[in-house]
Design an enzyme around this catalytic site. Structure first.
Site, PDB file in Angstrom:
ATOM      1  N   GLU A 181     -24.288 -10.785   9.745  1.00 40.64           N
ATOM      2  CA  GLU A 181     -23.785  -9.748   8.580  1.00 40.64           C
ATOM      3  C   GLU A 181     -23.292  -9.912   7.979  1.00 40.64           C
ATOM      4  O   GLU A 181     -23.715  -9.338   6.773  1.00 40.64           O
ATOM      5  CB  GLU A 181     -23.962  -9.244   9.633  1.00 40.64           C
ATOM      6  CG  GLU A 181     -25.651  -8.843  10.625  1.00 40.64           C
ATOM      7  CD  GLU A 181     -24.806  -7.755  11.733  1.00 40.64           C
ATOM      8  OE1 GLU A 181     -24.113  -8.347  12.539  1.00 40.64           O
ATOM      9  OE2 GLU A 181     -25.515  -6.164  11.921  1.00 40.64           O
ATOM     10  N   LEU A 218     -31.231  -8.971  19.479  1.00 39.44           N
ATOM     11  CA  LEU A 218     -31.202  -8.707  21.205  1.00 39.44           C
ATOM     12  C   LEU A 218     -30.106  -9.040  21.492  1.00 39.44           C
ATOM     13  O   LEU A 218     -29.161 -10.192  21.887  1.00 39.44           O
ATOM     14  CB  LEU A 218     -32.010  -9.771  21.525  1.00 39.44           C
ATOM     15  CG  LEU A 218     -33.020  -8.953  21.745  1.00 39.44           C
ATOM     16  CD1 LEU A 218     -34.175 -10.533  22.809  1.00 39.44           C
ATOM     17  CD2 LEU A 218     -34.126  -8.035  21.503  1.00 39.44           C
ATOM     18  N   GLY A 219     -28.423  -8.003  21.420  1.00 38.33           N
ATOM     19  CA  GLY A 219     -27.090  -8.028  21.620  1.00 38.33           C
ATOM     20  C   GLY A 219     -26.861  -6.579  22.652  1.00 38.33           C
ATOM     21  O   GLY A 219     -28.268  -6.399  23.330  1.00 38.33           O
ATOM     22  N   ASN A 220     -25.667  -6.731  22.997  1.00 40.22           N
ATOM     23  CA  ASN A 220     -25.168  -5.350  23.870  1.00 40.22           C
ATOM     24  C   ASN A 220     -26.411  -4.607  22.840  1.00 40.22           C
ATOM     25  O   ASN A 220     -26.444  -3.427  23.260  1.00 40.22           O
ATOM     26  CB  ASN A 220     -23.624  -4.857  23.379  1.00 40.22           C
ATOM     27  CG  ASN A 220     -23.115  -4.779  24.857  1.00 40.22           C
ATOM     28  OD1 ASN A 220     -23.494  -3.771  25.777  1.00 40.22           O
ATOM     29  ND2 ASN A 220     -22.065  -3.702  24.467  1.00 40.22           N
ATOM     30  N   GLY A 221     -26.069  -3.814  21.574  1.00 42.00           N
ATOM     31  CA  GLY A 221     -27.182  -3.066  21.048  1.00 42.00           C
ATOM     32  C   GLY A 221     -28.947  -4.183  20.379  1.00 42.00           C
ATOM     33  O   GLY A 221     -28.514  -5.398  19.953  1.00 42.00           O
ATOM     34  N   ARG A 232     -18.893  -3.085   5.403  1.00 42.94           N
ATOM     35  CA  ARG A 232     -20.272  -2.084   6.086  1.00 42.94           C
ATOM     36  C   ARG A 232     -19.955  -1.369   6.950  1.00 42.94           C
ATOM     37  O   ARG A 232     -19.074  -0.462   7.443  1.00 42.94           O
ATOM     38  CB  ARG A 232     -19.867  -3.571   8.121  1.00 42.94           C
ATOM     39  CG  ARG A 232     -21.378  -2.362   8.085  1.00 42.94           C
ATOM     40  CD  ARG A 232     -21.532  -3.227  10.009  1.00 42.94           C
ATOM     41  NE  ARG A 232     -22.447  -2.878  10.793  1.00 42.94           N
ATOM     42  CZ  ARG A 232     -22.812  -3.543  11.835  1.00 42.94           C
ATOM     43  NH1 ARG A 232     -21.492  -3.558  12.348  1.00 42.94           N
ATOM     44  NH2 ARG A 232     -23.909  -2.708  12.262  1.00 42.94           N
ATOM     45  N   ARG A 291     -27.503   1.504  26.522  1.00 41.81           N
ATOM     46  CA  ARG A 291     -28.307   2.537  25.737  1.00 41.81           C
ATOM     47  C   ARG A 291     -29.106   2.871  26.660  1.00 41.81           C
ATOM     48  O   ARG A 291     -29.383   1.038  26.750  1.00 41.81           O
ATOM     49  CB  ARG A 291     -28.131   2.367  24.492  1.00 41.81           C
ATOM     50  CG  ARG A 291     -26.743   3.157  23.335  1.00 41.81           C
ATOM     51  CD  ARG A 291     -27.125   2.358  21.908  1.00 41.81           C
ATOM     52  NE  ARG A 291     -26.178   1.756  21.931  1.00 41.81           N
ATOM     53  CZ  ARG A 291     -25.767   1.057  20.554  1.00 41.81           C
ATOM     54  NH1 ARG A 291     -27.054   1.508  19.502  1.00 41.81           N
ATOM     55  NH2 ARG A 291     -25.369   0.476  20.443  1.00 41.81           N
ATOM     56  N   ASN A 349     -15.507  -4.203   8.739  1.00 49.54           N
ATOM     57  CA  ASN A 349     -16.396  -3.156   9.558  1.00 49.54           C
ATOM     58  C   ASN A 349     -15.213  -2.952   9.644  1.00 49.54           C
ATOM     59  O   ASN A 349     -14.474  -2.954  11.278  1.00 49.54           O
ATOM     60  CB  ASN A 349     -16.488  -3.913  10.200  1.00 49.54           C
ATOM     61  CG  ASN A 349     -18.132  -3.332  11.017  1.00 49.54           C
ATOM     62  OD1 ASN A 349     -17.543  -2.025  10.944  1.00 49.54           O
ATOM     63  ND2 ASN A 349     -17.870  -4.360  11.751  1.00 49.54           N
ATOM     64  N   ASP A 403     -23.670  -6.280  30.369  1.00 50.59           N
ATOM     65  CA  ASP A 403     -23.542  -7.622  29.876  1.00 50.59           C
ATOM     66  C   ASP A 403     -24.949  -8.437  30.717  1.00 50.59           C
ATOM     67  O   ASP A 403     -24.576  -8.773  31.516  1.00 50.59           O
ATOM     68  CB  ASP A 403     -21.712  -8.438  30.557  1.00 50.59           C
ATOM     69  CG  ASP A 403     -21.484  -9.863  29.775  1.00 50.59           C
ATOM     70  OD1 ASP A 403     -21.474  -9.576  28.837  1.00 50.59           O
ATOM     71  OD2 ASP A 403     -23.071 -10.383  29.708  1.00 50.59           O
ATOM     72  N   GLU A 450     -30.023 -14.846  20.876  1.00 55.01           N
ATOM     73  CA  GLU A 450     -29.515 -16.606  20.147  1.00 55.01           C
ATOM     74  C   GLU A 450     -28.830 -17.143  22.253  1.00 55.01           C
ATOM     75  O   GLU A 450     -29.442 -19.161  21.268  1.00 55.01           O
ATOM     76  CB  GLU A 450     -28.249 -16.503  19.682  1.00 55.01           C
ATOM     77  CG  GLU A 450     -28.710 -16.096  18.621  1.00 55.01           C
ATOM     78  CD  GLU A 450     -26.915 -15.628  17.466  1.00 55.01           C
ATOM     79  OE1 GLU A 450     -26.611 -15.586  17.408  1.00 55.01           O
ATOM     80  OE2 GLU A 450     -27.323 -14.498  16.906  1.00 55.01           O
ATOM     81  N   ASN A 451     -29.273 -16.586  22.792  1.00 55.49           N
ATOM     82  CA  ASN A 451     -28.200 -18.098  23.548  1.00 55.49           C
ATOM     83  C   ASN A 451     -29.731 -17.920  25.280  1.00 55.49           C
ATOM     84  O   ASN A 451     -28.791 -18.390  25.783  1.00 55.49           O
ATOM     85  CB  ASN A 451     -27.307 -17.357  24.327  1.00 55.49           C
ATOM     86  CG  ASN A 451     -26.559 -17.597  23.493  1.00 55.49           C
ATOM     87  OD1 ASN A 451     -25.394 -18.238  22.881  1.00 55.49           O
ATOM     88  ND2 ASN A 451     -25.166 -16.780  22.988  1.00 55.49           N
ATOM     89  N   HIS A 506     -29.204  -1.937  12.133  1.00 53.65           N
ATOM     90  CA  HIS A 506     -29.034  -2.863  12.543  1.00 53.65           C
ATOM     91  C   HIS A 506     -30.168  -4.059  10.988  1.00 53.65           C
ATOM     92  O   HIS A 506     -30.478  -4.982  11.161  1.00 53.65           O
ATOM     93  CB  HIS A 506     -29.799  -3.424  13.148  1.00 53.65           C
ATOM     94  CG  HIS A 506     -29.402  -3.468  14.634  1.00 53.65           C
ATOM     95  ND1 HIS A 506     -29.396  -3.212  15.911  1.00 53.65           N
ATOM     96  CD2 HIS A 506     -27.865  -3.478  15.090  1.00 53.65           C
ATOM     97  CE1 HIS A 506     -28.855  -3.706  16.823  1.00 53.65           C
ATOM     98  NE2 HIS A 506     -27.205  -3.600  16.262  1.00 53.65           N
ATOM     99  N   GLY A 546     -26.434 -11.829  20.641  1.00 55.25           N
ATOM    100  CA  GLY A 546     -26.339 -12.875  22.014  1.00 55.25           C
ATOM    101  C   GLY A 546     -27.010 -12.597  22.444  1.00 55.25           C
ATOM    102  O   GLY A 546     -26.491 -14.166  22.617  1.00 55.25           O
TER     103      GLY A 546
HETATM  104  P1  AMP Z   1     -24.186  -9.227  21.139  1.00 55.81           P
HETATM  105  O1  AMP Z   1     -24.101  -7.537  21.170  1.00 55.81           O
HETATM  106  O2  AMP Z   1     -24.753  -9.096  19.732  1.00 55.81           O
HETATM  107  O3  AMP Z   1     -22.699 -10.081  20.760  1.00 55.81           O
HETATM  108  O4  AMP Z   1     -24.482 -10.082  22.133  1.00 55.81           O
HETATM  109  C1  AMP Z   1     -23.872  -9.466  23.603  1.00 55.81           C
HETATM  110  C2  AMP Z   1     -24.420  -9.874  24.164  1.00 55.81           C
HETATM  111  O5  AMP Z   1     -25.190 -11.700  24.647  1.00 55.81           O
HETATM  112  C3  AMP Z   1     -23.916  -9.374  25.568  1.00 55.81           C
HETATM  113  O6  AMP Z   1     -24.873  -8.874  26.524  1.00 55.81           O
HETATM  114  C4  AMP Z   1     -24.092 -11.133  26.392  1.00 55.81           C
HETATM  115  O7  AMP Z   1     -24.293 -10.991  28.373  1.00 55.81           O
HETATM  116  C5  AMP Z   1     -25.158 -11.945  26.087  1.00 55.81           C
HETATM  117  N1  AMP Z   1     -25.027 -13.324  25.716  1.00 55.81           N
HETATM  118  C6  AMP Z   1     -23.991 -13.959  25.564  1.00 55.81           C
HETATM  119  N2  AMP Z   1     -24.437 -15.488  25.703  1.00 55.81           N
HETATM  120  C7  AMP Z   1     -25.791 -15.411  26.964  1.00 55.81           C
HETATM  121  C8  AMP Z   1     -26.457 -15.960  27.491  1.00 55.81           C
HETATM  122  N3  AMP Z   1     -26.062 -17.699  27.364  1.00 55.81           N
HETATM  123  N4  AMP Z   1     -27.243 -15.700  28.516  1.00 55.81           N
HETATM  124  C9  AMP Z   1     -27.917 -14.663  28.466  1.00 55.81           C
HETATM  125  N5  AMP Z   1     -26.821 -13.492  27.476  1.00 55.81           N
HETATM  126  C10 AMP Z   1     -25.779 -13.703  26.664  1.00 55.81           C
END
Ligand code: AMP
Length: 400
Positions: free
Chosen positions: A386, A205-208, A88, A237, A14, A279, A334-335, A177, A331
């Site tokens: 991925e 659901l992550g940073n993107g 990728r 974003r 990537n 974050d 999952e968390n 994605h 992120g």
């Molecule tokens: P990613 O882009 O998929 O790596 O996701 C990053 C995002 O996941 C960031 O906003 C992190 O703060 C969030 N994240 C990771 N662990 C946790 C958690 N335990 N609770 C809430 N958000 C989380």
């Protein structure tokens, strides 16, 4: 050197403008060597390489470009040489609906699509050409982030703008994605006991962040559009805004288009609303901190994130002939059991019932369901993979 022999080792690459993320993956996904080359082109360029047994090495490669870094990466893989490389690639435009073996035409197209992904496609093409220069006989495949969404029907992918803009300039919704949504929906269909065909609402659901409606393995609608800015609220974003916002900001604040683009892509979302961070962990912590001056802003940022995710998932259900369940990943998905619960609270007309103890136990790479027996729809947490999906598609295209 490890004794483990990786079966059909496939190198997944990537490339970013100054970075290369890589993973050498075994056919059964049981063994993996990973690494990240960063700051390419600069004096502090280096590779953090994680071997099969998890040992990390930091290798300095001052001034190295993509090609020099890939030479070093191949060296670090030692006797575990890849049988193929999967790249990728962010944008595959209208032409690519599946992964493709690299040919001169494919490389040209990846470059030509720069207009749609200016930051990513040129870097992706650099990586493909670098591997080709180092190992001309090594088969390569490109896996497009947009390809999975090529099954969307016109009613979902067209914008309600003059049709010439679609026909001549390819202005339409592409979605992103795709590799993640493909992996997650396939995995959910393997895990469920429900009889198929399955309909999934997938929330990455992550940073993107994006959400997709998948039926019988096909994307029928998704939240991202021509670019990855459309749809959900994300880390930096903005997601959906009134399309007249640009002209309004130009007229009232005198901002130019580049400035507006930067604001909407890099200074908005959780960061823009909370005023403190992109974050989610940090924003949630501040939302719970009574003495923090930005507590109310952080609370609103979390509330908006959940409201918009729930609202989008609910609306995407319109694309599905039948709904089996909802899948959370990325992120945040999952968390955070709290965010999952809050999103499902927004979807309160959807007759889902959460098993709280199962929900609370799902974090840090855990995979499983968290619905009760009475729930009308299934609820799943599936860590996205991925890299495995790209390795799998690469071998499939090459018949390996
Ligand atoms: P990613 O882009 O998929 O790596 O996701 C990053 C995002 O996941 C960031 O906003 C992190 O703060 C969030 N994240 C990771 N662990 C946790 C958690 N335990 N609770 C809430 N958000 C989380």
């Amino acid at each position: 050197m490890s004794d483990t022999i990786i079966t059909k080792p496939t190198l997944v690459v990537n490339c970013g403008s100054s970075s290369i993320k890589y993973a050498l993956i075994s056919e059964d996904n049981q063994h993996r060597i990973t690494g990240l080359a960063e700051n390419l082109g600069l004096d502090d360029a280096h590779i953090v390489h994680k071997s099969l047994d998890g040992t990390k090495t930091d290798v300095h490669i001052p001034g190295a470009n993509h090609k020099a870094a890939l030479v070093k990466i191949m060296e670090l893989l030692g006797d575990q040489s890849p049988i193929a490389v999967g790249h990728r690639v962010v944008h595959g435009g209208r032409e690519f609906s599946t992964a493709e073996k690299v040919t001169p035409h494919v490389i040209e197209e990846v470059k030509r699509l720069k207009a749609l992904a200016p930051l990513h496609n040129p870097a992706n093409a650099t990586g493909i050409e670098a591997v080709q220069a180092i190992h001309p006989d090594l088969p390569q495949v490109v896996v497009f982030d947009t390809a999975f969404h090529q099954t969307m029907p016109p009613k979902a992918f067209r914008y309600a703008i003059p049709k010439e803009m679609y026909e001549t300039d390819f202005i339409r919704r592409y979605g992103f994605h795709g590799t993640s949504h493909a992996y997650l929906s396939e995995r959910a269909s393997k895990l469920t006991k429900a009889e198929g065909p399955h309909g999934w609402l997938v929330a990455h659901l992550g940073n993107g962040s994006s959400a997709t409606a998948v039926y019988n393995g096909e994307s029928l609608d998704t939240s991202m559009g021509l670019t990855p800015l459309e749809g959900l609220m994300m880390g930096t974003r903005c997601g959906d805004v009134d399309p007249s916002l640009h002209i309004h900001l130009k007229r009232t604040l005198g901002l130019n288009l580049e400035e507006i683009d930067t604001i909407l892509n890099k200074e908005s979302g959780l960061l823009g609303v909370s005023g403190v961070s992109n974050d989610m962990r940090t924003v949630e912590a501040i939302a719970n901190n009574d003495s923090h001056p930005h507590q109310k802003d952080a609370q609103l940022a979390v509330e908006m994130f959940c409201y918009r995710a729930g609202k989008y998932l609910a609306s995407l259900s319109c694309a599905l002939p039948d709904l089996t369940g909802i899948v959370f990943s990325g992120g945040i998905g999952e968390n955070s059991a709290t965010i999952r619960t809050r999103i499902l609270d927004v979807m309160r007309h959807f007759d889902v019932e959460i098993d709280s103890s199962k929900n609370d136990a799902l974090f840090g790479g855990g995979e499983g369901s968290f619905h009760t027996e009475n729930s009308r729809y299934e609820l799943w947490v599936i860590p996205t993979d991925e890299e495995f999906q790209i390795a799998q598609e690469t071998r499939k295209v090459l018949g390996l």
